[in-house]
Design an enzyme around this catalytic site. Structure first.
Site, PDB file in Angstrom:
ATOM      1  N   SER A  44     -21.227 -14.060 106.051  1.00  0.00           N
ATOM      2  CA  SER A  44     -21.816 -14.815 107.163  1.00  0.00           C
ATOM      3  C   SER A  44     -22.376 -16.139 106.695  1.00  0.00           C
ATOM      4  O   SER A  44     -23.148 -16.202 105.742  1.00  0.00           O
ATOM      5  CB  SER A  44     -22.938 -14.053 107.880  1.00  0.00           C
ATOM      6  N   HIS A  76     -16.788 -12.200 111.819  1.00  0.00           N
ATOM      7  CA  HIS A  76     -16.174 -11.935 110.520  1.00  0.00           C
ATOM      8  C   HIS A  76     -14.666 -12.072 110.745  1.00  0.00           C
ATOM      9  O   HIS A  76     -14.065 -11.246 111.424  1.00  0.00           O
ATOM     10  CB  HIS A  76     -16.504 -10.525 110.015  1.00  0.00           C
ATOM     11  N   ARG A  97     -14.174  -8.781 105.220  1.00  0.00           N
ATOM     12  CA  ARG A  97     -14.949  -7.828 104.422  1.00  0.00           C
ATOM     13  C   ARG A  97     -15.127  -6.521 105.191  1.00  0.00           C
ATOM     14  O   ARG A  97     -15.422  -6.528 106.374  1.00  0.00           O
ATOM     15  CB  ARG A  97     -16.308  -8.457 104.127  1.00  0.00           C
ATOM     16  N   THR A  98     -14.925  -5.413 104.486  1.00  0.00           N
ATOM     17  CA  THR A  98     -15.276  -4.100 105.043  1.00  0.00           C
ATOM     18  C   THR A  98     -16.625  -3.722 104.465  1.00  0.00           C
ATOM     19  O   THR A  98     -16.805  -3.713 103.247  1.00  0.00           O
ATOM     20  CB  THR A  98     -14.217  -3.049 104.671  1.00  0.00           C
ATOM     21  N   HIS A  99     -17.597  -3.473 105.335  1.00  0.00           N
ATOM     22  CA  HIS A  99     -18.944  -3.147 104.861  1.00  0.00           C
ATOM     23  C   HIS A  99     -19.098  -1.656 104.607  1.00  0.00           C
ATOM     24  O   HIS A  99     -18.462  -0.825 105.265  1.00  0.00           O
ATOM     25  CB  HIS A  99     -19.996  -3.598 105.884  1.00  0.00           C
ATOM     26  N   GLU A 198     -34.259  -3.589 106.656  1.00  0.00           N
ATOM     27  CA  GLU A 198     -35.298  -2.829 105.975  1.00  0.00           C
ATOM     28  C   GLU A 198     -36.571  -2.752 106.829  1.00  0.00           C
ATOM     29  O   GLU A 198     -36.839  -3.613 107.657  1.00  0.00           O
ATOM     30  CB  GLU A 198     -35.676  -3.495 104.638  1.00  0.00           C
ATOM     31  N   SER A 217     -24.079  -5.893 101.267  1.00  0.00           N
ATOM     32  CA  SER A 217     -22.721  -6.026 100.700  1.00  0.00           C
ATOM     33  C   SER A 217     -22.812  -6.348  99.208  1.00  0.00           C
ATOM     34  O   SER A 217     -23.834  -6.114  98.577  1.00  0.00           O
ATOM     35  CB  SER A 217     -21.955  -7.134 101.436  1.00  0.00           C
ATOM     36  N   ASN A 240     -32.628 -15.338 106.807  1.00  0.00           N
ATOM     37  CA  ASN A 240     -33.917 -14.902 107.346  1.00  0.00           C
ATOM     38  C   ASN A 240     -34.798 -14.462 106.184  1.00  0.00           C
ATOM     39  O   ASN A 240     -34.284 -14.058 105.143  1.00  0.00           O
ATOM     40  CB  ASN A 240     -33.724 -13.716 108.309  1.00  0.00           C
TER      41      ASN A 240
HETATM   42  I1  8IG Z   1     -27.842 -11.916 107.277  1.00  0.00           I
HETATM   43  O1  8IG Z   1     -32.899  -9.055 105.963  1.00  0.00           O
HETATM   44  C1  8IG Z   1     -28.958 -10.453 106.594  1.00  0.00           C
HETATM   45  N1  8IG Z   1     -28.401  -9.395 106.058  1.00  0.00           N
HETATM   46  N2  8IG Z   1     -30.435  -5.623 104.249  1.00  0.00           N
HETATM   47  N3  8IG Z   1     -31.687  -7.363 105.112  1.00  0.00           N
HETATM   48  C2  8IG Z   1     -30.482  -6.804 104.828  1.00  0.00           C
HETATM   49  N4  8IG Z   1     -29.340  -7.398 105.118  1.00  0.00           N
HETATM   50  C3  8IG Z   1     -29.401  -8.602 105.697  1.00  0.00           C
HETATM   51  C4  8IG Z   1     -30.585  -9.226 106.018  1.00  0.00           C
HETATM   52  C5  8IG Z   1     -31.800  -8.560 105.712  1.00  0.00           C
HETATM   53  N5  8IG Z   1     -30.293 -10.405 106.588  1.00  0.00           N
END
Ligand code: 8IG
Length: 277
Positions: A44, A76, A97-99, A198, A217, A240
């Site tokens: 992303s 994606h 991408r496969t998560h 989280e 990832s 973020n």
């Molecule tokens: I974009 O704050 C993105 N991906 N685990 N935590 C996790 N994955 C994320 C976050 C995040 N922001």
């Protein structure tokens, strides 16, 4: 291969490296490029880099290649691109991408990396959007990955396969990246399973155990890249601050917006780095 056919990787008796070799042969046939030198997975915020690093000579819907899955997320791009770089090298760009959180198993998560290795790539560039634990990393900041903590509890390695990860994220490649942008910070990436973000307590745990970036990832893919003998460069776009570090709730929309705003800048940065690899 169409999406309605079963994925050959889901057969436990199948050899994932044979399927990767098959996928690479298909890519060679479709692109006419015998050997790709480097591969990039664009997460992303990074997708625009594909347009800046060179001339796209072939675009393949990923689902046409053995072992690849349809993308789970809009935004994606589910395609593979073969790009001729100005320096004459060939890049394979994986926009599919496969998560791990998709629950298709770790073989499917790392299939693109194994395919890139089978296609000849010696350098694997892994990019992602992620949450930052350091307050100074405002949304839109790119960060080099110096190491990782894999909290998925899983591994792409099967059986008693012991692989050294002491220098998984190549110091040489990080040096090249910092040569392009000396202001690039680096940090330890913590891969959580997701797809939930989280809790603030989990972010504090990640910080306490040495993490600086949280995401969903990259770590499993980096392990597979090393197993295949590739050099790994990892880059996170902080979209973020991690939960509890920022006081407002996290939203996927906010993450997408931050990615979109930063995209031209970080894509140009990545293109400059790729030119030096
Ligand atoms: I974009 O704050 C993105 N991906 N685990 N935590 C996790 N994955 C994320 C976050 C995040 N922001």
């Amino acid at each position: 291969m169409s999406t309605t056919q079963p994925n050959p990787l889901d057969d436990p008796a199948a050899d994932p490296f044979e399927i990767a070799a098959m996928a690479a042969a298909e890519i060679t046939l479709i692109t006419g490029v015998a050997r790709h030198d480097i591969a990039l997975t664009l997460g992303s915020g990074w997708a625009k880099a594909a347009d800046l690093i060179g001339d796209t000579t072939a675009t393949i819907p990923a689902t046409e290649i053995s072992g690849f899955s349809a993308p789970a997320l809009a935004g994606h791009v589910g395609s593979l691109r073969s790009i001729l770089l100005p320096n004459g090298k060939r890049a394979l760009v994986i926009g599919a991408r496969t998560h791990y959180y998709e629950n298709h198993g770790v073989r499917r998560v790392v299939h693109s990396v194994r395919t890139a290795a089978a296609a000849g790539a010696r350098v694997m560039v892994l990019t992602n959007g992620a949450g930052g634990i350091r307050k100074s990393w405002t949304p839109g900041t790119p960060v080099l990955i110096s190491d990782h903590i894999n909290l998925t509890g899983d591994s792409p390695l099967e059986g008693a396969t012991f692989i050294d990860l002491t220098d998984l994220y190549s110091a040489r490649l990080r040096e090249i990246a910092r040569g392009v942008d000396p202001s690039l910070d680096e940090g330890v990436y913590v891969q959580n399973r997701g797809p939930h973000y989280e809790t603030p307590a989990e972010v504090q745990m990640a910080k306490a155990i040495g993490g600086h970036i949280v995401g969903m990832s990259t770590a499993l893919e980096a392990i597979a890249a090393r197993q295949s003998g590739m050099e790994v460069l990892g880059l996170s776009l902080i979209t973020n601050l991690a939960a509890g570090i920022q006081k407002t709730p996290l939203s996927h929309g906010e993450v997408i917006d931050a990615g979109r705003t930063a995209e031209p800048v970080i894509s140009a940065l990545l293109a400059k780095i790729v030119a030096e690899l």
